[in-house]
Design an enzyme around this catalytic site. Structure first.
Site, PDB file in Angstrom:
ATOM      1  N   HIS A  73     -45.798 -18.813  10.623  1.00 24.22           N
ATOM      2  CA  HIS A  73     -46.678 -18.896   9.296  1.00 24.22           C
ATOM      3  C   HIS A  73     -46.019 -18.841   8.297  1.00 24.22           C
ATOM      4  O   HIS A  73     -45.284 -19.294   7.538  1.00 24.22           O
ATOM      5  CB  HIS A  73     -46.854 -17.189   9.111  1.00 24.22           C
ATOM      6  CG  HIS A  73     -47.893 -17.175   8.265  1.00 24.22           C
ATOM      7  ND1 HIS A  73     -48.644 -15.544   8.261  1.00 24.22           N
ATOM      8  CD2 HIS A  73     -48.445 -17.786   7.257  1.00 24.22           C
ATOM      9  CE1 HIS A  73     -49.558 -15.595   7.170  1.00 24.22           C
ATOM     10  NE2 HIS A  73     -49.317 -16.867   6.296  1.00 24.22           N
ATOM     11  N   HIS A  75     -47.596 -22.740   5.154  1.00 22.49           N
ATOM     12  CA  HIS A  75     -47.611 -23.924   4.448  1.00 22.49           C
ATOM     13  C   HIS A  75     -48.174 -24.777   3.865  1.00 22.49           C
ATOM     14  O   HIS A  75     -46.870 -25.327   3.190  1.00 22.49           O
ATOM     15  CB  HIS A  75     -49.107 -22.848   3.664  1.00 22.49           C
ATOM     16  CG  HIS A  75     -49.350 -21.566   3.905  1.00 22.49           C
ATOM     17  ND1 HIS A  75     -50.413 -21.819   4.188  1.00 22.49           N
ATOM     18  CD2 HIS A  75     -49.309 -20.300   3.805  1.00 22.49           C
ATOM     19  CE1 HIS A  75     -51.258 -20.187   4.286  1.00 22.49           C
ATOM     20  NE2 HIS A  75     -49.901 -19.277   4.288  1.00 22.49           N
ATOM     21  N   ARG A  77     -49.537 -27.401   3.048  1.00 20.04           N
ATOM     22  CA  ARG A  77     -50.198 -27.965   2.326  1.00 20.04           C
ATOM     23  C   ARG A  77     -50.880 -29.279   2.269  1.00 20.04           C
ATOM     24  O   ARG A  77     -51.480 -30.015   1.849  1.00 20.04           O
ATOM     25  CB  ARG A  77     -49.600 -27.719   1.348  1.00 20.04           C
ATOM     26  CG  ARG A  77     -49.726 -26.922   0.567  1.00 20.04           C
ATOM     27  CD  ARG A  77     -49.965 -25.458   0.593  1.00 20.04           C
ATOM     28  NE  ARG A  77     -49.391 -24.839  -0.732  1.00 20.04           N
ATOM     29  CZ  ARG A  77     -49.940 -23.383  -0.393  1.00 20.04           C
ATOM     30  NH1 ARG A  77     -50.915 -23.301   0.611  1.00 20.04           N
ATOM     31  NH2 ARG A  77     -49.386 -22.158  -0.442  1.00 20.04           N
ATOM     32  N   ASP A 165     -56.260 -17.465   7.252  1.00 22.67           N
ATOM     33  CA  ASP A 165     -55.011 -17.415   6.440  1.00 22.67           C
ATOM     34  C   ASP A 165     -55.244 -17.627   4.772  1.00 22.67           C
ATOM     35  O   ASP A 165     -55.441 -18.785   4.749  1.00 22.67           O
ATOM     36  CB  ASP A 165     -53.931 -17.240   6.857  1.00 22.67           C
ATOM     37  CG  ASP A 165     -52.663 -16.186   5.583  1.00 22.67           C
ATOM     38  OD1 ASP A 165     -52.172 -15.446   5.850  1.00 22.67           O
ATOM     39  OD2 ASP A 165     -52.309 -17.810   4.904  1.00 22.67           O
ATOM     40  N   HIS A 192     -55.179 -11.866   8.616  1.00 24.22           N
ATOM     41  CA  HIS A 192     -55.036 -11.771   7.304  1.00 24.22           C
ATOM     42  C   HIS A 192     -55.839 -10.638   6.520  1.00 24.22           C
ATOM     43  O   HIS A 192     -56.750 -10.721   6.442  1.00 24.22           O
ATOM     44  CB  HIS A 192     -55.237 -13.586   6.038  1.00 24.22           C
ATOM     45  CG  HIS A 192     -55.070 -12.892   4.352  1.00 24.22           C
ATOM     46  ND1 HIS A 192     -54.430 -13.252   4.146  1.00 24.22           N
ATOM     47  CD2 HIS A 192     -55.931 -11.843   4.151  1.00 24.22           C
ATOM     48  CE1 HIS A 192     -53.891 -13.045   2.829  1.00 24.22           C
ATOM     49  NE2 HIS A 192     -55.136 -11.951   2.711  1.00 24.22           N
ATOM     50  N   HIS A 245     -48.121 -11.101   7.845  1.00 28.13           N
ATOM     51  CA  HIS A 245     -47.823 -10.490   6.109  1.00 28.13           C
ATOM     52  C   HIS A 245     -47.563  -9.384   6.417  1.00 28.13           C
ATOM     53  O   HIS A 245     -48.710  -8.301   5.642  1.00 28.13           O
ATOM     54  CB  HIS A 245     -48.400 -11.418   5.423  1.00 28.13           C
ATOM     55  CG  HIS A 245     -49.336 -11.730   5.132  1.00 28.13           C
ATOM     56  ND1 HIS A 245     -50.076 -10.818   5.298  1.00 28.13           N
ATOM     57  CD2 HIS A 245     -49.422 -13.278   4.640  1.00 28.13           C
ATOM     58  CE1 HIS A 245     -51.333 -11.604   5.193  1.00 28.13           C
ATOM     59  NE2 HIS A 245     -51.299 -13.068   4.781  1.00 28.13           N
ATOM     60  N   ASP A 318     -43.953 -17.434   5.661  1.00 28.60           N
ATOM     61  CA  ASP A 318     -45.289 -16.990   4.658  1.00 28.60           C
ATOM     62  C   ASP A 318     -44.788 -18.120   4.251  1.00 28.60           C
ATOM     63  O   ASP A 318     -45.262 -17.986   2.593  1.00 28.60           O
ATOM     64  CB  ASP A 318     -45.991 -15.686   4.589  1.00 28.60           C
ATOM     65  CG  ASP A 318     -47.446 -15.893   4.047  1.00 28.60           C
ATOM     66  OD1 ASP A 318     -47.803 -17.454   3.695  1.00 28.60           O
ATOM     67  OD2 ASP A 318     -47.890 -15.128   2.689  1.00 28.60           O
ATOM     68  N   HIS A 322     -45.688 -24.005  -4.359  1.00 30.40           N
ATOM     69  CA  HIS A 322     -46.845 -24.132  -5.685  1.00 30.40           C
ATOM     70  C   HIS A 322     -45.756 -25.184  -5.777  1.00 30.40           C
ATOM     71  O   HIS A 322     -45.023 -25.162  -6.404  1.00 30.40           O
ATOM     72  CB  HIS A 322     -47.709 -22.814  -5.703  1.00 30.40           C
ATOM     73  CG  HIS A 322     -48.323 -22.158  -5.440  1.00 30.40           C
ATOM     74  ND1 HIS A 322     -49.621 -22.411  -4.896  1.00 30.40           N
ATOM     75  CD2 HIS A 322     -48.160 -20.399  -4.444  1.00 30.40           C
ATOM     76  CE1 HIS A 322     -50.033 -21.207  -4.196  1.00 30.40           C
ATOM     77  NE2 HIS A 322     -49.339 -20.617  -3.643  1.00 30.40           N
TER      78      HIS A 322
HETATM   79  O1  DOR Z   1     -49.284 -14.950  -1.003  1.00 25.96           O
HETATM   80  C1  DOR Z   1     -49.810 -15.646  -0.591  1.00 25.96           C
HETATM   81  N1  DOR Z   1     -49.702 -17.620  -0.465  1.00 25.96           N
HETATM   82  N2  DOR Z   1     -50.515 -15.072   0.504  1.00 25.96           N
HETATM   83  C2  DOR Z   1     -51.774 -15.615   1.370  1.00 25.96           C
HETATM   84  O2  DOR Z   1     -51.939 -15.387   1.417  1.00 25.96           O
HETATM   85  C3  DOR Z   1     -51.754 -17.394   1.003  1.00 25.96           C
HETATM   86  C4  DOR Z   1     -50.558 -18.306   0.191  1.00 25.96           C
HETATM   87  C5  DOR Z   1     -50.714 -19.746  -0.546  1.00 25.96           C
HETATM   88  O3  DOR Z   1     -51.437 -20.386   0.818  1.00 25.96           O
HETATM   89  O4  DOR Z   1     -50.429 -19.440  -1.511  1.00 25.96           O
END
Ligand code: DOR
Length: 434
Positions: A73, A75, A77, A165, A192, A245, A318, A322
């Protein structure tokens, strides 16, 4: 890695073969050639010496040697949000954290809801990635929760699971159909779990801490009612359900009951759900803003119990990087997510140091189980497998400094924490990273 590598004298833990002891591991042409646990006859020792002579030898005395970790799990991006992370930067972060396989969630732009996007991710990783990447396709077109995506085409293109998700599948009938298809394609549906009506407007756990901070809360029930719905639908359809999660005591209880009743459900949690509580949000710390939110000590206790008794099969990251500027906004407006690839192993090792899990159990949760759930030939040091290996110094103490992260996402609530345990070498895709 044309040449051979012999990793000597490390403490090898490979639950796929029941191995837990000091020995040597030989890598030839990018594959595991074999493992020898020490002891044995003089003749065997002599053979080891001979092999060592024509290999690069790594002395792993005092270290653990584990199968490369598998994160089911994350991301990454890309495509679409390259300012947060790219496949190149995310897989570099993975390798630094001891992961050799990463599954990437489909909430990209465009969404990975068709084989063109799946193929793009795989091509991009082939060209630029430092580890293996396995895409997870969207359950519904555009992750809108309405119409099923082309699961068959995506499966053929290389998706290993399906998930919306970042968003729940609100419509129960759509979830029912997805679970029915999961049997046809023999892949899990990763849920999710969030009832949007219950969580709406919430930015942290509902309770006293949110009240004190004047922030809107997300109740545990927002997760639990969807966990309950989905295990009921898994029971109805016989489909393969994986709960993403897990953050609450109630979810652990529902999943435990469902497993006892023979429903095909597996579950994951993430390090932040067993290491920190809602209190970390104090001071409006947006690095602790995550969905589902950080909960209470009793939830942590239940999650640890769930990890111990096998209710929770997997520790995933997870990893949700960002951009710094987005996380610098006021708490209400900042995006949810924690950058997790570079701290997960050390935080997981905390469970071993604390006597919650044994080392083989941790390796199961972070390598073998995710591979098994997804049907990957990974998370193992069996002869003939890809040489995905991580050498870990479990005693090494280090201070979390996000400025030193390889990930573009510096958003971690563990900044300044002193953690114990660090990967010192990760071998993947024929390269040695140290
Ligand atoms: O905190 C999170 N960020 N939870 C999620 O389900 C998505 C993820 C994201 O893509 O930033």
């Amino acid at each position: 890695m044309g040449g051979n590598v012999l990793i000597r004298n490390g403490h090898i833990v490979d639950p796929s073969q029941g191995i837990d002891g000091v020995g040597d591991i030989l890598i030839e042409h990018g594959k595991i050639a074999g493992i020898e646990i020490h002891g044995g006859s003089a003749e065997e020792r002599k053979q080891r010496e001979t092999k060592a002579a024509d290999s690069r030898t790594v002395d792993a005395a005092g270290m653990y040697v584990l199968p490369g970790l598998v994160d089911m799990h994350a991301h990454l991006r890309e495509p679409g949000f390259e300012s947060k992370e790219t496949i190149a930067s995310g897989t570099m972060a993975a390798v630094k954290g001891g992961f050799t396989s990463v599954c990437c969630m489909p909430n990209t732009d465009p969404v990975n809801d068709n084989e063109t996007v799946t193929e793009f991710i795989l091509r991009k990783n082939h060209a630029e990635g430092s580890c293996y990447v396995y895409p997870i396709g969207a359950i519904t077109k555009g992750q809108k929760g309405e119409e099923l995506a082309e699961m068959g085409m995506m499966r053929e293109a290389g998706c290993v699971a399906f998930s919306d998700d970042g968003r729940p599948v609100t419509n129960g009938l759509v979830m029912r159909r997805a679970l029915e298809y999961s049997k046809v394609f023999d892949v899990p549906i990763i849920s999710h779990c969030e009832d949007l009506a219950l969580s709406e407007g919430g930015v942290m756990n509902e309770g006293e801490a949110a009240l004190l901070l004047g922030l809107s809360g997300i109740p545990s029930s927002a997760e639990e009612v969807m966990v309950a719905r989905d295990v009921i639908l898994a029971g109805l359809t016989g489909g393969r359900l994986h709960i993403a999660h897990v953050s609450t005591e109630g979810s652990v209880r529902i999943i435990r009951r469902a497993k006892e009743r023979g429903i095909r459900v597996t579950a994951e949690t993430c390090p932040h759900y067993f290491c920190i509580t809602e209190e970390v949000v104090e001071g409006y710390n947006t690095d602790a803003k995550v969905n589902p939110p950080l909960r209470r000590q009793r939830d942590i206790d239940a999650i640890m119990q769930g990890l111990m008794d096998g209710t929770i099969d997997v520790i995933a990251t997870d990893h949700a990087p960002h951009h710094r500027d987005e996380k610098r906004r006021e708490f209400d407006k900042a995006p949810f997510g924690i950058s997790g690839l570079e701290t997960a192993l050390a935080l997981g090792l905390g469970l071993v140091h604390g006597g919650v899990l044994t080392m083989p159990q941790l390796v199961e949760k972070m390598a073998l189980n995710p591979a098994r759930i997804l049907g990957l030939q990974k998370g193992t040091l069996k002869a003939g497998s890809d040489a995905d290996v991580v050498v870990v110094d479990v005693k090494r103490e280090w201070t979390v400094d996000p400025e030193g992260f390889v990930s573009k996402g510096k958003n971690t609530p563990f900044r300044g924490w002193v953690l114990k345990g660090k990967p010192v070498m990760t071998i993947c895709k024929g390269k040695i990273h140290e």
